[in-house]
Structure formats: C-alpha cells, structure tokens
Design an enzyme around this catalytic site. Structure first.
Site, PDB file in Angstrom:
ATOM      1  N   SER A  15      29.121  46.134  -1.856  1.00 39.28           N
ATOM      2  CA  SER A  15      28.164  47.228  -1.986  1.00 39.28           C
ATOM      3  C   SER A  15      28.159  47.775  -3.399  1.00 39.28           C
ATOM      4  O   SER A  15      29.189  47.808  -4.074  1.00 39.28           O
ATOM      5  CB  SER A  15      28.511  48.349  -1.000  1.00 39.28           C
ATOM      6  OG  SER A  15      27.695  49.468  -1.201  1.00 39.28           O
ATOM      7  N   SER A  26       0.869  -1.170   0.000  1.00 36.72           N
ATOM      8  CA  SER A  26       0.000   0.000   0.000  1.00 36.72           C
ATOM      9  C   SER A  26       0.902   1.215   0.000  1.00 36.72           C
ATOM     10  O   SER A  26       2.055   1.151   0.451  1.00 36.72           O
ATOM     11  CB  SER A  26      -0.890   0.006   1.248  1.00 36.72           C
ATOM     12  OG  SER A  26      -1.468   1.284   1.470  1.00 36.72           O
TER      13      SER A  26
END
Length: 466
Positions: free
Chosen positions: A318, A140
């Site tokens: 940055s 199952s």
C-alpha cells in the site's frame, strides 16, 4: 534511405533496399496497424513457417518440380530462420485480414530474398528465384498458415505443460511438508470437518495433473495437418504425391508424427481442434484461478482474516497503509485466468464465423491462442517461484481452530448419534464452550474414548469408531 522497386498487382512500390521483406509485406504493414505486435514476437510461428517451406522445397525437388539449386537455397534460408536469424524481418501485425496471407507472404519474401543472396544475387531479383513461384510452390496460405499455427501451438502447449509439472511438484512438496498439520476444512466458507493442510495442498497438485493429461489429449489434435490442400482442399496446383511427401519431410524436420487429414476440404475450413484446445486452456485457467482464490483466502489477515497460511512477502502492499502486504502473485495469476477465459470466447466466435471453404479469422485465433498459452506458462512459473515454494503454515493457530471448532462434533456422530451431536453443537455455539468439554460434561463419552475419537488419523481419513 536506399530503396528498390518491387511490383504487385496494384503497381510499383519502393521497398527499403536492406529489407528482406517485399511489396506484399509493405502493403500489409500499412493495412493492419492493429495490435502493434508483429509476427516477430512469436518465434515458434516463424520456425514453423520455415520448416513448412523447407519441407515443401524438398518435396517439390523430389518430384522434379523445383531444380536442385533453388531448392537448396530455399532450404538453407529456412535453416537460418529455424536457427533464429532474420526474425526481426517478420514485420506484419499478428492480427490481419486475408486469412493469414500477409504472414505467408512475409515468410515467402524473407526466404526468397535470403535465398537469392545465398545464390549470389541481389534482393528483389525475383526472376532468379520468386517468392510465389518457387518458395510458395504447391502451396496456399490456406494450408501453410493453419499448419504453422498447429505446429507453433503444439510447441507452446508443450512448454506450458512443463511449467505446470513444476508447479504440481511444488504443491506436492508442500503437501508432504504439511501432511501432519491438522486444520479445519471449510464448505461454503463455514467450518466443516478436520483435515490436514497436506491434504488440502495435495488437491492442487492433483488438479494440475489432471489438466496436464487433458492438454496432452488436445495437443495431439494439432498433429493432423492440411498441408497439400492448397486453396480449398482439392489440392489444385499440387502434384498428386505432394501431400504425402511434404508430410513425410515435415515430420522428419519437426520430429513429430504428423498426419495428413483424411479429408482436406473439411480440414481446410474446420477450426474445431483450436476450439477444443482453447476449451482445455480455459479449464486450466479456471482451476488455476480457483486455487489462487484459495491461497488468498487461506492467507487472509494477517490478524483479522483466516490466516491458515503465510504467503511470501513480495512487495509493499500500500502507498498509504504502512506494513501492509498483499497476495500479489495469486492476484496476477487470477488476471491471466480472466484473460484466457476471454480469449476462449474470441476463439469460439472466430471459429464459428468461418464461411464455406475457409475460415478467414485464423489470425485472431492464433493471436488469442498464443497469448493464452504463453501467459499461462508465465503465470505457472511465477506462482511456483514467487509464491508456492515459500508458503508456510500457522500450525498452532490451525490446531487451536480445530479444537475450538463446532465442526469437530461431526466426528462423534457414529458414537453418540446425530441428535446428541446436534445438541452438543447447539450448546457449543450458544455458550462458546468446546465440543470436547460439553461431551464430557453430558457424560456422552469417557475421556479415553473421546481422546481416541479425536486423534488426527481418526479425523482425516475413513475410520469407524463405536
């Protein structure tokens, strides 16, 4: 596009002729457009499903329930999946309704159609070999899917532990490199007492080692399986000897010492092992994130922060500030940790949401667990290669901090007493003078005695001077 017609309880559907999956998979693809990530993304899960189906075929053959020709075709098809073939045919979304039935049926259909080809038949000729009647015999979804999750999780955690070991070794190597580098320890972000940078890095190695052990304990829980339980744990439609035989075959195929759960009804509904393992993964994430917090703090600056260590520069930091470099590797590891902590809550709620004899929410448990394990492993490897191995110490700055620190007076407590040490600290704080000079000026110690008391070995390990 050439198609073939397949039938299920809802009627006929056209399936692409070249697809190894069938009508059940087609409906699942239509029903669950959730994550955009298919089972094909998780090779461990496909391999686990294939090994389970192979073990089942072998057990059913041994019991005389499946003829040798069909059994061998299923075995050969499963072997191809284990070798990495046809993984692209697993097209169902990882998150799905139905407690994993769509995943199980995707596997049944792919294996059945490849087995049909190996037998000399066309795909879709299910009267010769059927996805449910033969590939899924004695099974199952409710015992196949949880067992497959356990196997896939076991292997994933094993790989995670290997990356943690390499990271631990990298921290240990830095601990050895920095063993004579004196620095100030800090508590509550304030100066505390001296230590070595090596001692600081050794703690990161020790923490990882502890978590590796906890993962081994939790990983062992994955070895108890409910295969043979079929629908709810009663073993309906399975031979009385099937559970024992299929566990033996699967153990041989995987090389793992698997064991059948003593109570299959309990095992079919209980997700406690996943909750426990997820909790350990959260522990790993929390401590790894704390370590990365430390690395970001210790490297902060380069001139207006703590600046004890330097992290390797990985990229410009940055778009506006020239020359800025950010601690991007610890930052990405932090974010993985946040994700893992969130995944733990998902797993917890999914396990709690189970009802009666089955938990329908194991697909989201699988999705969350697999992501946590994979992303943590990637994070550990990234942290090792792109950060820890390249860390350097600002030795001169570290030593100057120690000599200039008020916290140095703590080492003199056993000699001059707490009250006198407090007075020295207060004067040093008020005047900016050094503890060393103030102690000499007050005549509290002789220079030779003071020098002895402030030796690195006296400052960084148990030693009583009077």
């Amino acid at each position: 596009m050439s198609t073939r017609i397949e039938h299920d309880l809802l009627g006929d559907r056209a399936v692409p002729a070249d697809a190894y999956w069938g009508v059940h998979t087609l409906r699942a693809v239509e029903n669950f457009p959730i994550t955009g990530q298919t089972i094909a993304s998780y090779g461990d899960l496909i391999i686990a499903l294939a090994q389970i189906k192979k073990a089942a075929a072998q057990a059913n053959r041994d019991l005389g329930l499946l003829d040798a020709r069909r059994a061998q075709a299923i075995v050969d098809a499963c072997d191809e999946l284990v070798d990495g073939k046809l993984h692209e045919q697993f097209v169902v979304d990882v998150i799905q309704g139905g407690a994993g039935t769509s995943t199980n049926m995707n596997a049944n259909e792919v294996i059945a159609n490849r087995a049909l080809e190996l037998m000399g038949h066309a795909r879709g000729e299910y009267d010769k070999l059927h996805p449910n009647e033969h590939v899924n015999m004695s099974q199952s979804t409710n015992d196949v899917y949880p067992t497959a999750l356990r196997l896939a999780t076991y292997w994933g955690v094993l790989r995670l532990q290997r990356t943690m070991f390499v990271l631990r070794e990298a921290f240990a190597a830095k601990a050895e490199e920095f063993k004579n580098v004196l620095k100030m320890g800090r508590t509550q972000l304030q100066d505390a007492v001296p230590m070595t940078l090596g001692q600081e890095f050794q703690t990161y190695a020790v923490m990882l080692g502890e978590d590796e052990q906890r993962l081994s304990e939790a990983r062992a829980l994955m070895l108890e399986i409910n295969l043979g339980a079929t629908a709810i744990g009663t073993g309906i439609t399975a031979h009385p000897d099937y559970a024992r035989l299929v566990c033996l075959h699967l153990s041989e195929l995987t090389g793992l010492k698997l064991m059948t759960a003593p109570n299959l009804i309990e095992a079919t509904q209980d997700c406690g092992a996943f909750v426990q393992l997820s909790g350990v993964l959260k522990r790993v994430a929390v401590k790894l994130s704390k370590t990365c917090n430390d690395l970001r703090l210790l490297s902060s600056g380069p001139r207006a922060g703590i600046g004890d260590i330097n992290l390797p520069a990985r990229q410009a930091g940055s778009s506006i500030m020239p020359g800025k470099v950010n601690p991007v590797i610890p930052e990405v590891v932090n974010q993985v940790a946040f994700e893992v902590i969130g995944n733990d809550m998902t797993i917890t709620m999914a396990a709690e949401g189970g009802q009666l004899q089955l938990n329908a929410f194991e697909p989201v448990i699988a999705y969350s667990m697999f992501r946590s394990v994979r992303h943590l492993a990637n994070a550990c490897s990234t942290l090792t290669e792109h950060c820890v191995k390249g860390i350097t110490a600002n030795e001169a700055k570290l030593r100057a901090d120690v000599l200039n620190s008020i916290g140095l007076v703590t080492a003199l407590n056993p000699i001059i007493g707490y009250a006198a040490a407090t007075a020295v600290a207060a004067e040093a704080h008020a005047t900016g003078g050094s503890v060393y000079d103030i102690v000499l000026e007050r005549g509290l110690m002789q220079r030779a005695q003071l020098d002895e008391a402030l030796q690195p070995e006296a400052l960084t390990q148990p030693r009583w001077l009077s």
